[in-house]
Design a protein around this motif. Structure first.
Motif, short mmCIF file in Angstrom:
data_model
loop_
_atom_site.label_atom_id
_atom_site.label_comp_id
_atom_site.label_asym_id
_atom_site.label_seq_id
_atom_site.Cartn_x
_atom_site.Cartn_y
_atom_site.Cartn_z
N THR A 1 -21.27 55.13 66.21
CA THR A 1 -20.15 54.67 65.39
C THR A 1 -18.82 54.82 66.12
OG1 THR A 1 -21.27 55.14 63.30
CG2 THR A 1 -18.86 55.09 63.26
N ILE A 2 -18.57 55.99 66.69
CA ILE A 2 -17.25 56.28 67.24
C ILE A 2 -16.98 55.55 68.55
CG2 ILE A 2 -15.77 58.11 68.18
CD1 ILE A 2 -17.03 60.01 66.11
N ILE A 3 -17.96 55.50 69.44
CA ILE A 3 -17.66 54.97 70.78
C ILE A 3 -18.46 53.74 71.19
CG2 ILE A 3 -16.74 57.13 71.67
CD1 ILE A 3 -19.38 57.65 73.05
N VAL A 4 -19.30 53.21 70.30
CA VAL A 4 -20.04 52.00 70.66
C VAL A 4 -19.75 50.88 69.67
CG1 VAL A 4 -22.28 50.98 71.15
CG2 VAL A 4 -21.86 53.37 71.76
N LYS A 5 -20.18 51.03 68.43
CA LYS A 5 -20.11 49.92 67.48
C LYS A 5 -18.68 49.47 67.15
CE LYS A 5 -24.41 49.46 64.97
NZ LYS A 5 -25.30 50.22 65.82
N THR A 6 -17.74 50.39 67.12
CA THR A 6 -16.37 49.99 66.80
C THR A 6 -15.60 49.53 68.03
OG1 THR A 6 -15.61 52.28 67.03
CG2 THR A 6 -16.22 51.56 64.83
N GLN A 7 -16.22 49.56 69.20
CA GLN A 7 -15.50 49.25 70.43
C GLN A 7 -16.06 48.05 71.18
OE1 GLN A 7 -12.74 51.23 70.90
NE2 GLN A 7 -13.43 52.22 69.01
N GLY A 8 -17.37 47.97 71.30
CA GLY A 8 -17.99 47.01 72.20
C GLY A 8 -17.70 45.56 71.88
N PHE A 9 -17.60 45.21 70.59
CA PHE A 9 -17.43 43.80 70.24
C PHE A 9 -15.99 43.33 70.39
CE2 PHE A 9 -16.43 45.93 66.27
CZ PHE A 9 -15.45 45.15 65.68
N ILE A 10 -15.07 44.21 70.75
CA ILE A 10 -13.67 43.82 70.93
C ILE A 10 -13.21 44.11 72.36
CG2 ILE A 10 -12.87 43.91 68.55
CD1 ILE A 10 -12.12 46.81 68.99
N ASN A 11 -14.03 43.68 73.33
CA ASN A 11 -13.70 43.89 74.74
C ASN A 11 -13.53 45.37 75.06
OD1 ASN A 11 -12.29 41.16 73.83
ND2 ASN A 11 -12.91 40.94 75.96
N GLY A 12 -14.37 46.19 74.48
CA GLY A 12 -14.25 47.62 74.67
C GLY A 12 -14.76 48.09 76.02
N ASN A 13 -14.52 49.36 76.31
CA ASN A 13 -14.97 49.95 77.57
C ASN A 13 -16.45 50.28 77.55
OD1 ASN A 13 -12.36 50.12 78.91
ND2 ASN A 13 -11.83 51.65 77.37
N ILE A 14 -17.02 50.39 76.35
CA ILE A 14 -18.44 50.71 76.18
C ILE A 14 -19.05 49.66 75.27
CG2 ILE A 14 -20.10 52.43 75.34
CD1 ILE A 14 -17.99 54.57 75.94
N LYS A 15 -20.25 49.22 75.60
CA LYS A 15 -20.86 48.17 74.80
C LYS A 15 -22.28 48.55 74.42
CE LYS A 15 -22.24 45.55 78.93
NZ LYS A 15 -21.79 46.55 79.88
N GLU A 16 -22.82 47.82 73.46
CA GLU A 16 -24.20 48.03 73.02
C GLU A 16 -25.14 47.99 74.22
OE1 GLU A 16 -25.40 48.58 69.97
OE2 GLU A 16 -23.75 48.07 68.61
N GLY A 17 -26.03 48.94 74.30
CA GLY A 17 -27.03 48.95 75.37
C GLY A 17 -26.66 49.79 76.57
N ASP A 18 -25.41 50.25 76.65
CA ASP A 18 -25.02 51.11 77.77
C ASP A 18 -25.78 52.43 77.68
OD1 ASP A 18 -23.26 49.38 78.93
OD2 ASP A 18 -21.47 50.25 78.04
N GLN A 19 -26.26 52.90 78.82
CA GLN A 19 -26.98 54.16 78.88
C GLN A 19 -25.99 55.32 78.93
OE1 GLN A 19 -30.46 54.32 78.69
NE2 GLN A 19 -30.10 52.15 78.23
N ASN A 20 -26.27 56.37 78.16
CA ASN A 20 -25.45 57.58 78.12
C ASN A 20 -23.97 57.27 77.86
OD1 ASN A 20 -24.63 60.22 78.20
ND2 ASN A 20 -25.59 60.67 80.17
N PRO A 21 -23.66 56.72 76.69
CA PRO A 21 -22.26 56.37 76.39
C PRO A 21 -21.33 57.58 76.37
CG PRO A 21 -23.64 56.20 74.43
CD PRO A 21 -24.56 56.37 75.58
N VAL A 22 -21.85 58.77 76.06
CA VAL A 22 -20.99 59.96 76.04
C VAL A 22 -20.47 60.25 77.45
CG1 VAL A 22 -20.91 62.44 75.63
CG2 VAL A 22 -22.06 60.95 73.99
N ALA A 23 -21.32 60.14 78.45
CA ALA A 23 -20.89 60.38 79.83
C ALA A 23 -19.85 59.35 80.27
CB ALA A 23 -22.09 60.35 80.77
N ILE A 24 -20.08 58.09 79.90
CA ILE A 24 -19.11 57.04 80.23
C ILE A 24 -17.77 57.35 79.58
CG2 ILE A 24 -18.56 54.59 79.98
CD1 ILE A 24 -21.58 54.03 79.96
#
Length: 393
Positions: free
Chosen positions: A176-199
């Motif tokens: 919720t915090i770093i993938v779904k609310t970010q990826g669809f708006i040209n975010g730095n993290i997107k759906e399917g990225d491995q280890n989003p916390v590290a990114i």
């Protein structure tokens, strides 16, 4: 006001023909397929513009032409990225698109902890739970010195939550915090990225040692560089307030209050350096009197987001019904209609209702929920227009 709608391109499940049927006049969109920092070429802009016009609508606002992180933290490639941004603006100007919404939030855009917070009537909306967020910050992200940003009482609740939270709930919080609310708006993290916390942690590290004053100066540098092309083509840049409007994750946030907005507009005192007046973002900060801000900055407002929030106990907040909450949207319509009847506005963060939930819309961007909100605001706008005509206000 011109009734606009945020639309996510040709693959959006909400089609332009649907929007024509519900009285939408203008489209708010972007070239979401082009990675951050790359040039928006004129051919792609004209293709999307023509697609929108063929549906009987107009491309009213770009939201967003993203500002790359290296521009914000002044990386070694900052000037090259600003050069690309200028070319993109020039191409938008050639295409006749004159309003660009953007933000200057480091790393992360809008922040929520729940995407489907249930109301008693069966609808759901976005929600921010401060303890859940503190848990993410302290126990999942494990940011250095994160505990210093929370009270002793808040930390007690965080440690208590740690004893009961499941792995599934932890994963949902990350998503919720770093993938779904970010990826669809040209975010730095997107759906399917491995280890989003590290990114995410690596992105936060880019801002080590950068405070509010430095970020302000970086924003001023960016605006000064782009103003000549904005003047040439009559493009209005409209900064979006930080959401929520206060410091988080140890990052500087510089569009949070009356003082911040005034600084930005005076630092580059050009009519093309304007404001996106997002009532929802501003109302989620207890420091902000939203109608007062609207009155003060109406002359530099170029785009309006009509939504509202309600601040709850413990620092939580929820998306309020559009006719309720701290946004005072009826008052805002009165203020902005008297200022400029052609200002584009869009309703924002509608509830999930009826068939919305099963259709997989982007978080905050339901169809029926936003349609309901648009109908409410449409009625308010027409009432205010009549008040102005009859000299009632």
């Amino acid at each position: 006001m011109k009734k606009t709608w945020r639309w996510f391109g040709k693959k959006d499940k909400i089609t332009l023909s649907m929007l024509r049927q519900i009285s939408v006049e203008g489209i708010v969109t972007a070239l979401h397929n082009i990675p951050n920092g790359e040039v928006w070429d004129l051919e792609s802009i004209l293709d999307l513009k023509q697609y929108i016009e063929d549906a009987g609508l107009e491309w009213s606002v770009v939201e967003s032409l993203p500002v790359s992180e290296a521009i914000k933290y002044a990386g070694s490639n900052r000037d090259k990225l600003i050069d690309n941004y200028i070319v993109s603006l020039e191409n938008l100007g050639k295409a006749g698109i004159k309003t660009v919404c953007y933000n200057f939030m480091p790393v992360i855009d809008w922040i929520r902890t729940d995407l489907n917070y249930k109301w008693e009537d069966g609808t759901s909306s976005l929600f921010f739970d401060k303890i859940k967020f503190a848990y993410f910050d302290c126990m999942i992200l494990k940011r250095n010195n994160a505990e210093n940003n929370y009270t002793e009482e808040e930390l007690k609740k965080v440690y208590a939550l740690d004893k009961t939270i499941t792995q599934e709930e932890k994963d949902a919080l990350i998503d919720t915090i770093i993938v779904k609310t970010q990826g669809f708006i040209n975010g730095n993290i997107k759906e399917g990225d491995q280890n989003p916390v590290a990114i995410f942690k690596s992105l936060l590290a880019l801002y080590d040692g950068i405070g509010r004053n430095t970020l302000r100066e970086n924003m001023k540098y960016f605006l000064e560089r782009i103003m000549p092309v904005c003047e040439k083509y009559g493009i209005n840049m409209c900064v979006h307030p930080d959401d929520p409007p206060y410091q988080m994750l140890g990052l500087p946030r510089i569009v949070t209050s009356e003082e911040d907005i005034e600084w930005i507009l005076k630092a580059v005192d050009n009519p093309h350096n304007g404001l996106t007046f997002c009532a929802g973002s501003l109302s989620s900060g207890c420091q902000n009197d939203v109608p007062k801000l609207a009155q003060k900055f109406a002359s530099r407002t170029r785009f309006i987001h009509l939504r509202s929030t309600e601040i709850l106990e413990g620092g939580n907040f929820i998306e309020a019904p559009h006719l309720e909450g701290r946004g005072h949207l009826i008052d805002l319509v009165r203020i902005f209609e008297k200022e400029d009847t052609s200002l584009p506005m869009r309703v924002d963060h509608g509830r999930l209702m009826l068939d919305d939930e099963k259709n997989g819309y982007n978080p905050g961007y339901s169809f029926y929920g936003r349609m309901y909100a648009l109908a409410q605001m449409d009625g308010v706008i027409e009432t205010v227009k009549n008040e102005i005509k009859e000299n009632i206000i």
